[in-house]
Scaffold this motif. Structure first.
Motif, short mmCIF file in Angstrom:
data_model
loop_
_atom_site.label_atom_id
_atom_site.label_comp_id
_atom_site.label_asym_id
_atom_site.label_seq_id
_atom_site.Cartn_x
_atom_site.Cartn_y
_atom_site.Cartn_z
N MET B 1 -34.07 55.74 -30.82
CA MET B 1 -33.01 54.98 -30.11
C MET B 1 -33.73 54.02 -29.14
SD MET B 1 -30.29 55.71 -31.51
CE MET B 1 -30.18 56.73 -32.95
N GLY B 2 -33.69 53.81 -28.03
CA GLY B 2 -34.57 53.07 -27.12
C GLY B 2 -35.30 51.89 -27.74
N PHE B 3 -35.77 50.97 -26.89
CA PHE B 3 -36.54 49.83 -27.36
C PHE B 3 -37.92 50.31 -27.76
CE2 PHE B 3 -33.29 48.08 -24.74
CZ PHE B 3 -33.00 46.86 -25.31
N LYS B 4 -38.42 49.78 -28.87
CA LYS B 4 -39.74 50.21 -29.31
C LYS B 4 -40.77 49.89 -28.25
CE LYS B 4 -38.90 50.03 -34.25
NZ LYS B 4 -37.59 49.29 -34.17
N GLU B 5 -40.89 48.60 -27.94
CA GLU B 5 -41.88 48.22 -26.94
C GLU B 5 -41.37 46.94 -26.29
OE1 GLU B 5 -46.41 46.84 -27.04
OE2 GLU B 5 -45.93 48.41 -28.50
N THR B 6 -41.22 46.95 -24.99
CA THR B 6 -40.73 45.75 -24.34
C THR B 6 -41.90 45.02 -23.69
OG1 THR B 6 -40.25 47.04 -22.38
CG2 THR B 6 -38.42 46.64 -23.88
N MET B 7 -41.72 43.70 -23.52
CA MET B 7 -42.76 42.89 -22.90
C MET B 7 -42.46 42.72 -21.41
SD MET B 7 -44.05 40.12 -25.59
CE MET B 7 -42.66 39.02 -25.72
N THR B 8 -43.48 42.40 -20.66
CA THR B 8 -43.26 42.13 -19.23
C THR B 8 -42.62 40.75 -19.09
OG1 THR B 8 -45.37 41.06 -18.88
CG2 THR B 8 -45.32 43.45 -18.60
N VAL B 9 -42.05 40.53 -17.93
CA VAL B 9 -41.43 39.24 -17.62
C VAL B 9 -42.44 38.11 -17.84
CG1 VAL B 9 -40.51 37.85 -15.73
CG2 VAL B 9 -39.80 40.23 -15.97
N ASP B 10 -43.65 38.28 -17.32
CA ASP B 10 -44.63 37.19 -17.41
C ASP B 10 -45.03 36.92 -18.85
OD1 ASP B 10 -44.50 36.92 -14.70
OD2 ASP B 10 -46.25 38.18 -14.30
N GLN B 11 -45.17 37.96 -19.64
CA GLN B 11 -45.50 37.76 -21.07
C GLN B 11 -44.41 36.94 -21.75
OE1 GLN B 11 -45.85 41.91 -22.15
NE2 GLN B 11 -48.10 41.85 -22.22
N VAL B 12 -43.16 37.31 -21.52
CA VAL B 12 -42.06 36.60 -22.18
C VAL B 12 -42.01 35.15 -21.71
CG1 VAL B 12 -39.55 36.46 -22.42
CG2 VAL B 12 -40.71 38.67 -22.63
N LEU B 13 -42.11 34.94 -20.39
CA LEU B 13 -42.01 33.56 -19.88
C LEU B 13 -43.13 32.69 -20.42
CD1 LEU B 13 -40.94 34.08 -16.15
CD2 LEU B 13 -39.53 33.29 -18.06
N ASN B 14 -44.34 33.22 -20.44
CA ASN B 14 -45.47 32.44 -20.95
C ASN B 14 -45.26 32.03 -22.40
OD1 ASN B 14 -46.92 32.40 -18.61
ND2 ASN B 14 -48.04 34.29 -19.07
N GLU B 15 -44.66 32.92 -23.18
CA GLU B 15 -44.42 32.62 -24.59
C GLU B 15 -43.28 31.62 -24.75
OE1 GLU B 15 -45.65 33.32 -27.77
OE2 GLU B 15 -47.33 33.71 -26.39
N VAL B 16 -42.17 31.92 -24.11
CA VAL B 16 -40.95 31.18 -24.38
C VAL B 16 -41.10 29.71 -24.01
CG1 VAL B 16 -39.71 31.48 -22.18
CG2 VAL B 16 -38.45 31.49 -24.32
N ILE B 17 -41.86 29.46 -22.95
CA ILE B 17 -42.02 28.10 -22.45
C ILE B 17 -42.73 27.21 -23.48
CG2 ILE B 17 -43.55 26.94 -20.80
CD1 ILE B 17 -42.18 28.72 -18.64
N LYS B 18 -43.52 27.82 -24.32
CA LYS B 18 -44.21 27.03 -25.37
C LYS B 18 -43.23 26.44 -26.38
CE LYS B 18 -48.17 30.15 -25.38
NZ LYS B 18 -48.72 31.30 -26.14
N TYR B 19 -42.08 27.10 -26.51
CA TYR B 19 -41.16 26.68 -27.59
C TYR B 19 -40.05 25.76 -27.10
CZ TYR B 19 -43.51 30.23 -30.33
OH TYR B 19 -44.46 30.94 -31.00
N ILE B 20 -39.91 25.63 -25.77
CA ILE B 20 -38.80 24.83 -25.25
C ILE B 20 -39.19 23.37 -25.21
CG2 ILE B 20 -37.42 24.38 -23.19
CD1 ILE B 20 -37.29 27.41 -22.86
N ARG B 21 -38.49 22.54 -25.98
CA ARG B 21 -38.81 21.12 -26.06
C ARG B 21 -37.69 20.25 -25.53
NH1 ARG B 21 -38.17 20.44 -30.98
NH2 ARG B 21 -37.90 22.60 -31.56
N VAL B 261 -26.65 43.42 -26.60
CA VAL B 261 -28.11 43.32 -26.66
C VAL B 261 -28.80 44.67 -26.58
CG1 VAL B 261 -28.31 40.96 -25.84
CG2 VAL B 261 -28.09 42.81 -24.17
N SER B 262 -28.01 45.77 -26.67
CA SER B 262 -28.66 47.07 -26.65
C SER B 262 -29.33 47.34 -27.99
CB SER B 262 -27.63 48.17 -26.34
OG SER B 262 -27.30 48.11 -24.99
#
Lengths: 421, 421
Positions: B1-21, B261-262
């Motif tokens: 049940m539970g999330f397999k593995e979640t990322m930290t805020v900084d990991q997600v922000l660093n990634e997502v910003i690369k894709y925003i155009r 989003v659960s």
């Protein structure tokens, strides 16, 4: 020349507040519009939020008595009679002894259920579920009224409405609230002033200055949840100023003027307001910049007479207008962001005067925060508030700070990440 | 049940910003309307502000050469040929050798004058004035361009427009500016939700909850200078959510959803957005509350998928929505007010998780600040944000704080002056 004797900010505020009797305009508005307004009423809950017991986890809703004694080696088996989704009616199922209902987080407990067993504490097979641990009464249940209880006063008169307050109001079934929405007249005085829309593309004519203070005051008022009403420019003319201020007092909750508050030949505004028989008037303030900032109370309403110089007017707004308007709305001021840093240059200020020094606070290469004072003088030099990012307040009982002193600065923009040019 | 593995805020922000155009909508608006918006252009001065040399004091405008050698015992006498008021044209007088013009603070220097002698340094008799001290060139003069120089870039793209910025813009002759005004769609999902206007006076029907998150998000977006567009409630239906999110992306700069989003049965929103072929998607975040908060990038635009629980959604807004939208507007976040205080109770939090603990910060009878944690759980319990006044952020590398620890708290309301009940 010069002011005979000015009072401190605290002296003036303590006095002026005794004379203010007027309650500013109150408007009922939709909660989305009420963001950052100050509440004019206490708000009490009509019902419990949430209105039902709901599951705090994904699992099985049970009667807790049915699970007593359960353990991994000695599980208790219940019959699963259905699935309770978020949004379902609690009466969808009635639990009889030995029965369970699969349930989602946030879904209401079915009738007779008083606990939820997490998936992790269960083993499903077909329409049976083995419970591996006893569920205490109300275990994993978010209780009815957990967020807000019926008859509880959740928000009080004078509170500034922040985004989550709007959410709480909505959850209480409230979509309109009564808030303070003071109408404040802005009157600019000064023969030198022209309106920005009237200025030629290459700048104002010689000797003339664009009226910038009105925009600063407009913005500061909006930030306080007030509704500014700009009434235009009046020349340096006692009659004209008295007439427009007197009229403005009729249908506004307060009046703010700029200009005409110095001593000697240029105290038109002071003299004009004197004619309106104020219950209280104070001319001048022990602050720098902003010594000429003055305040009167006429018919229980405040008349703020700010300096004609924009930085001095902004300082006057902060020390006089903001606290008085907040007082009228039963409110207290927001906390301000601050930073501590090392002063790069000595700052001397007059004693018995509260000084407001515009500064640039930046992160040095050594990882320490430094505070660089900008022009100490120049009460007309508004651009220092744009170039800088903070204000160092030097209290009345100090004559400044030395280079190297650690000082606390109010930040109005982010810290610079390196020393700006 | 539970999330397999979640990322930290900084990991997600660093990634997502690369894709925003995508560059968000830019609108030209009147400066009064642009308060608290983020500037979408650099603003350069067309002319000097002020446009003329003016007196910084009340006194006599002179030719500095005429005053050399003056002293109280050996005064130099000049002939006063007139009075220069604020707003007068500088060409009103032309100074010949031996002449002076009486002048007010802020008035333009007459032609040929290059200094001002303060009243205090002069002695008047009839139409003559004795100068008691030499006036250096430009002494007591505020120079042309002192506030803003022609061709100087005063404000830059990405700056948040504060009240004094509006004043500086006006003084530069600018009354319209181009600002970012992102249109952000808000879509609420969940079978349990009803609109506040549809709720009966005694509360929502059993199992139903008033949609409060939409108001929290609306307020948070407005505070960021964005224009929220609420598109309504969709049921827990993958098809329906995919359709409305897909359409919203067409004419909005970003989309924010709540709910679905659960993990397990209730990830309708995640599945719906997956269908839109995102360039990037992350499901779950190492924060508490708010683990289910997720983000995707579709056609260069962000889709923020926030938790259905209001407090978790507000936390998701703070860590995901705010930094991404600021990035899109070339802006950095405002400094936040903080206070240091003594923790009254141990707080334990999971490791590798950034925890946001709602607290009450108050001034104790002993004059010290205390920080009392409110409910650690209850991501639906929005009222804790109303009852409390601050947030204690516990970083990923800590498992909490002990009773008696000094902690720094972000304040969103004033410090309580005593311990609240």
């Amino acid at each position: 020349m010069g002011f005979k004797e000015t009072m401190t900010v605290d002296q003036v505020l303590n006095e002026v507040i005794k004379y203010i009797r007027h309650v500013p305009r109150i408007i009922e508005m939709a909660i989305t519009e009420a963001l950052n307004k100050y509440l004019a009423e206490d708000v009490t809950a009509r019902f419990d939020v949430p209105g039902f017991n709901r599951s705090a986890v994904d699992g099985y809703a049970v009667r807790s008595v049915d699970t007593f004694g359960a353990s991994p080696t000695n599980p208790i088996t219940l019959r699963v009679i259905g699935f309770m989704a978020v949004g379902d009616d609690p009466s969808k199922y009635v639990l009889n002894p030995g029965e369970a209902v699969e349930i989602s987080t946030g879904a209401p407990l079915p009738i007779n259920a008083d606990a939820v067993v997490m998936y992790e504490d269960s083993r499903r097979s077909g329409n049976l579920v083995e419970v591996l641990r006893p569920a205490p009464p109300m275990g994993n249940v978010s209780r009815r009224g957990e967020d807000v209880r019926a008859n509880e006063t959740m928000l009080r008169r004078g509170m500034k409405l922040l985004p989550w307050d709007l959410g709480v109001l909505a959850s209480m079934g409230i979509y309109k609230v009564r808030v303070f929405s003071p109408r404040i007249a802005i009157i600019s005085t000064g023969n030198e002033l022209i309106e920005v829309v009237d200025a030629p593309i290459n700048g104002p004519p010689p000797g003339k200055v664009i009226n910038s203070s009105r925009f600063v005051i407009d913005g500061l008022l909006r930030s306080l949840g007030c509704e500014p009403m700009y009434l235009g420019i009046v020349g340096d003319d006692e009659d004209g100023i008295a007439r427009i201020v007197g009229n403005a007092l009729g249908d506004h909750d307060a009046v703010i003027t700029t200009g005409g508050v110095s001593v000697g030949k240029v105290d038109y505004t002071i003299k004009a307001v004197m004619r309106l028989n104020p219950e209280y008037i104070s001319h001048g303030l022990s602050i720098r910049p902003g010594k000429p900032n003055s305040i009167a109370v006429v018919n229980g309403k405040p008349v703020f007479m700010l300096s004609g110089f924009p930085v001095a007017a902004a300082t006057g707004f902060d020390v006089l207008v903001r606290p008085v308007l907040l007082h009228m709305m039963n409110a207290t001021d927001d906390p301000k962001p601050t930073v501590r840093g090392i002063l790069t240059r000595r700052v001397s200020t007059p004693v018995n005067t509260r000084s407001f020094v515009r500064v640039m606070a930046y992160m040095g290469k050594d990882g320490k925060v430094y505070v660089e004072p900008l022009a100490l003088t120049g009460s007309g030099v508004l651009s220092t508030l744009v170039r800088g990012n903070g204000i160092l307040v030097i209290p009345e009982n100090r004559e400044g700070f030395d280079e190297g002193d650690e000082v606390e600065v109010i930040l109005n923009r982010p810290l610079f990440i390196e020393k700006p040019q």
